[in-house]
Design an enzyme around this catalytic site. Structure first.
Site, PDB file in Angstrom:
ATOM      1  N   LYS A 169       0.840  -1.200   0.000  1.00 58.45           N
ATOM      2  CA  LYS A 169       0.000   0.000   0.000  1.00 58.45           C
ATOM      3  C   LYS A 169       0.872   1.246   0.000  1.00 58.45           C
ATOM      4  CE  LYS A 169      -4.080  -1.991   0.469  1.00 58.45           C
ATOM      5  NZ  LYS A 169      -5.166  -1.830  -0.486  1.00 58.45           N
ATOM      6  N   LYS A 274     -12.910  -8.078  -8.002  1.00 62.83           N
ATOM      7  CA  LYS A 274     -13.346  -8.459  -6.651  1.00 62.83           C
ATOM      8  C   LYS A 274     -14.826  -8.782  -6.786  1.00 62.83           C
ATOM      9  CE  LYS A 274     -10.242  -5.475  -3.988  1.00 62.83           C
ATOM     10  NZ  LYS A 274     -10.156  -4.239  -3.183  1.00 62.83           N
TER      11      LYS A 274
HETATM   12  O1  OSB Z   1      -7.743  -2.043  -2.283  1.00 64.29           O
HETATM   13  O2  OSB Z   1      -7.367  -4.101  -2.472  1.00 64.29           O
HETATM   14  C1  OSB Z   1      -7.721  -3.152  -1.778  1.00 64.29           C
HETATM   15  C2  OSB Z   1      -8.391  -4.281   1.813  1.00 64.29           C
HETATM   16  C3  OSB Z   1      -9.472  -3.500   2.101  1.00 64.29           C
HETATM   17  C4  OSB Z   1      -9.937  -2.624   1.161  1.00 64.29           C
HETATM   18  C5  OSB Z   1      -9.349  -2.523  -0.082  1.00 64.29           C
HETATM   19  C6  OSB Z   1      -8.259  -3.308  -0.383  1.00 64.29           C
HETATM   20  C7  OSB Z   1      -7.747  -4.191   0.597  1.00 64.29           C
HETATM   21  C8  OSB Z   1      -6.588  -5.039   0.431  1.00 64.29           C
HETATM   22  C9  OSB Z   1      -6.534  -6.324   1.241  1.00 64.29           C
HETATM   23  O3  OSB Z   1      -5.645  -4.716  -0.254  1.00 64.29           O
HETATM   24  C10 OSB Z   1      -6.168  -7.522   0.447  1.00 64.29           C
HETATM   25  C11 OSB Z   1      -6.508  -8.836   1.113  1.00 64.29           C
HETATM   26  O4  OSB Z   1      -7.637  -9.071   1.576  1.00 64.29           O
HETATM   27  O5  OSB Z   1      -5.654  -9.719   1.144  1.00 64.29           O
HETATM   28 MG    MG Z   2      -7.095  -2.063  -4.288  1.00 66.54          MG
END
Ligand code: OSB
Ligand code: MG
Length: 382
Positions: A169, A274
């Site tokens: 991130k 997703k």
């Molecule tokens: O942007 O992919 C994302 C978690 C919460 C909200 C958004 C995101 C994420 C993650 C977590 O990156 C990834 C995971 O669950 O392994």
């Molecule tokens: Mg993302």
């Protein structure tokens, strides 16, 4: 399929380690779980991987999702059941609530529970029901830390566990040092960044500095509702751009493809599918097929899901139109102190192998779910 009842549980999940993104740090989540009971007394389960607030996207928080489910989505399904007597297919289920604009996260929970029942009726693993062919594939992890040190600690743990793909991130000002540190410690690792829509027209060029690190992709640098400007900046970056927040449907994906064809290069467009963000597995299949046909790479992103949601994603990953490693778990295993399933899915050296047992491959223990629930609602036909 005849639906007898639909139950909703609001499951409390305590993270083992805080998870930080550009929009904040999370320690506790509440995920709505949907349980559908069919007239054959088969129970199907689906998880909605919500966050405590709508900082990621509108309607991605548990309060909105709980409202959408209790006020609109579930009542529409019950109404269809009363008027038509049954559901002939997933498409029939979707049609019963398609009049509702948005509410994708909420819709995805009931759809997941429906697919779970279909798989059990056919005595097949979910991955076969959703059109999967590969049982074994590499998986990766997502790392959200506040400091370079925190990220490096999590990255080291992940690499020790054998993961070969890391997603880190980033946000304005927290991109170069962290990417440089991870890249220089792990020169061969597959590395991708996720900005969660934190850059603007004024500062996105900071990302040109990380364009040199041989990255798989940079995820959602700009605004959560934007596709056009992403296509525009893609022409100025070597690293492919991956869209997460701004893709809700096949139509959004088609728009992105058209824009990349016009302004950039479709080979530099990647879609993070997703299922909860695009209203469920059915729409995810359509998107995956379109992407395959048009040379757009895809992967399955997580949302800090519990073991149930992670399993659903892993089963979807069996499709041959999913190209890149999906999010597995935290660098050390389950994200949570206590997970919703007894056995969170584990991977061997960053490679996951799907079970051949019915549906998810694990029976959901309702006693456990109830014991973790902060709220419960039940809707019964008749
Ligand atoms: O942007 O992919 C994302 C978690 C919460 C909200 C958004 C995101 C994420 C993650 C977590 O990156 C990834 C995971 O669950 O392994
Ligand atoms: Mg993302």
């Amino acid at each position: 399929m005849k639906i007898q009842s639909i139950e909703l549980f609001l499951v409390r999940l305590d993270l083992q380690l805080p998870f930080t993104t550009s929009f904040g740090t999370y320690t506790v989540l509440h995920h709505p779980f949907v349980k559908i009971t069919s007239d054959e007394n088969i129970t199907g389960w689906g998880e909605v991987p919500t966050l405590p607030n709508p900082a990621y996207k509108p309607e991605s928080d548990h309060i909105s999702v709980w409202n959408s489910l209790t006020q609109f989505v579930v009542p529409s399904i019950m109404e269809h059941q009363k008027n038509h007597g049954w559901f002939s297919s997933v498409e029939d289920l979707i049609a019963s609530y398609s009049w509702i604009k948005g509410a994708n996260f909420a819709k995805s929970g009931v759809e997941a529970a429906f697919w779970d029942i279909l798989a059990q009726q056919k005595n097949k693993p979910l991955w076969k029901i959703v059109g999967g062919t590969k049982r074994t594939f590499p998986v990766g992890v997502s790392i959200g830390g506040k400091t370079v040190n925190e990220v490096m600690n999590k990255a080291e743990q992940a690499v020790k566990h054998g993961y070969q793909r890391l997603k880190v991130k980033v946000w304005p000002g927290f991109e170069y040092d962290v990417t440089q540190a991870v890249r220089s410690h792990f020169p061969a690792i597959q590395l991708q960044l996720d900005a969660n829509s934190s850059y603007t027209h004024e500062n996105w060029e900071l990302l040109k500095k990380v364009d040199i690190f041989n990255l798989l992709l940079i995820e959602q640098p700009l605004y959560d509702d934007d596709v056009v400007f992403h296509a525009q900046i893609s022409a100025q970056l070597k690293t492919p751009i991956c869209l997460d927040e701004s893709i809700h449907s096949l139509h959004d994906t088609q728009r992105a493809h058209l824009l990349w064809k016009t302004f950039a290069d479709p080979r530099k467009l990647i879609i993070n599918i997703k299922p909860p963000r695009v209203s469920g597995i059915r729409e995810s299949i359509t998107i995956a097929q379109f992407c395959k046909k048009n040379g757009i790479k895809t992967w399955i992103g997580g949302m800090l899901d519990s073991a149930l949601g992670k399993l659903a994603n892993l089963h979807f990953n069996a499709r041959d139109d999913i190209d890149l490693p999906g999010d597995h778990f935290s660098p050390t295993g389950s994200y949570f102190k206590r997970d919703a399933l007894e056995q969170p899915p584990t991977s061997e050296n960053g490679v996951y192998t799907l079970s051949n047992s019915d549906s998810y491959g694990q029976v959901v223990d309702e006693v456990r779910i109830r014991s973790m629930s902060a709220d419960h609602s039940k809707f019964v036909i008749g």
